[in-house]
Write an enzyme that holds these catalytic residues in place. Structure first.
Site, PDB file in Angstrom:
ATOM      1  N   LYS A  78      43.668  22.486 104.694  1.00 31.31           N
ATOM      2  CA  LYS A  78      44.883  21.886 104.146  1.00 31.31           C
ATOM      3  C   LYS A  78      45.307  20.775 105.085  1.00 31.31           C
ATOM      4  O   LYS A  78      45.976  21.002 106.082  1.00 31.31           O
ATOM      5  CB  LYS A  78      45.987  22.927 103.995  1.00 31.31           C
ATOM      6  CG  LYS A  78      47.213  22.428 103.264  1.00 31.31           C
ATOM      7  CD  LYS A  78      48.225  23.559 103.049  1.00 31.31           C
ATOM      8  CE  LYS A  78      49.417  23.059 102.248  1.00 31.31           C
ATOM      9  NZ  LYS A  78      50.431  24.116 102.050  1.00 31.31           N
TER      10      LYS A  78
ATOM     11  N   ARG B 278      52.759  34.085  94.633  1.00 34.16           N
ATOM     12  CA  ARG B 278      53.350  34.129  93.296  1.00 34.16           C
ATOM     13  C   ARG B 278      52.679  35.138  92.383  1.00 34.16           C
ATOM     14  O   ARG B 278      53.310  35.642  91.451  1.00 34.16           O
ATOM     15  CB  ARG B 278      53.342  32.741  92.657  1.00 34.16           C
ATOM     16  CG  ARG B 278      51.994  32.217  92.240  1.00 34.16           C
ATOM     17  CD  ARG B 278      52.081  30.859  91.597  1.00 34.16           C
ATOM     18  NE  ARG B 278      52.533  29.848  92.538  1.00 34.16           N
ATOM     19  CZ  ARG B 278      52.649  28.551  92.245  1.00 34.16           C
ATOM     20  NH1 ARG B 278      52.335  28.115  91.033  1.00 34.16           N
ATOM     21  NH2 ARG B 278      53.050  27.680  93.138  1.00 34.16           N
TER      22      ARG B 278
END
Length: 210
Positions: free
Chosen positions: A23, A68
């Site tokens: 990332k 999530r």
């Protein structure tokens, strides 16, 4: 008497050191990923405060989960337990930081009544919230050719599609509100967590527990 069931969602993020950093790039904030537990911390802080205040008619449950996908499981669980109202908090998207900055949490809910309650609580607490749309047409980017849905949609409007993803797991009879607190969870100047969300949750429960 209004019966409230406060479901506590602890969404933790495991920050592993070593290996490749996949990332990268401007704004990736990889070094700050430890604040992805900010939603959990806010709910935990509210639970602690409410336990000391001991308001009448409030049931507090804890789940410790990650991401999530597990938050979706927690929403299903809360609905199955008979929750009438659910407020979840999560550092869900960087898009909410881009849209609202570092001082304002994004609110998503199909319930005007619950929005009114939570915004009244935030006004009393001094924490800033802004309601964003649950634009149903954006759900198109969440559709999958091999499954019911994908867990991330197109980059534009990604804070909205993330909220729409969570919405799929909430019973339509339950009033639900999601707070994306990725921005105000962290004070960059002081390099510390803010505790954002605790005061608003406590105010909301106290105002609606009778």
């Amino acid at each position: 008497m209004l019966k409230l069931l406060l479901q506590l969602f602890f969404v933790s993020f495991c920050f592993i050191s070593g290996g490749y950093n996949i990332k990268t790039g401007p704004g990736c904030m990889i070094e700050l990923m430890k604040f992805d537990m900010g939603g959990s911390a806010a709910v935990f802080g509210a639970a602690k405060a409410l336990g000391q205040i001991k308001p009448l008619g409030v049931e507090v449950n804890n789940t410790d989960a990650e991401g999530r996908l597990t938050l979706a499981d927690a929403l299903v669980y809360a609905c199955n337990q008979g929750a009438e109202k659910i407020v979840d908090l999560a550092t869900l998207t960087g898009a909410c930081i881009i849209g609202l900055g570092s001082s304002i949490g994004g609110v998503f809910t199909p319930s005007d009544d619950l929005a009114k309650e939570v915004f009244e609580a935030s006004e009393a607490s001094g924490e800033k919230l802004w309601r964003l749309p649950l634009e149903e047409s954006y759900w198109e980017s969440m559709k999958s050719g091999v499954a019911d849905m994908v867990n991330t949609g197109a980059r534009p409007g990604s804070a909205i599609t993330a909220a729409l993803f969570l919405k799929q797991f909430v019973d339509e009879k339950v009033q639900w509100l999601h707070i994306d607190m990725a921005g105000p969870v962290w004070n960059e100047k002081q390099r510390c967590a803010t505790g954002f969300g605790v005061a608003t949750l406590v105010e909301w429960v106290l105002k609606n527990a009778s």
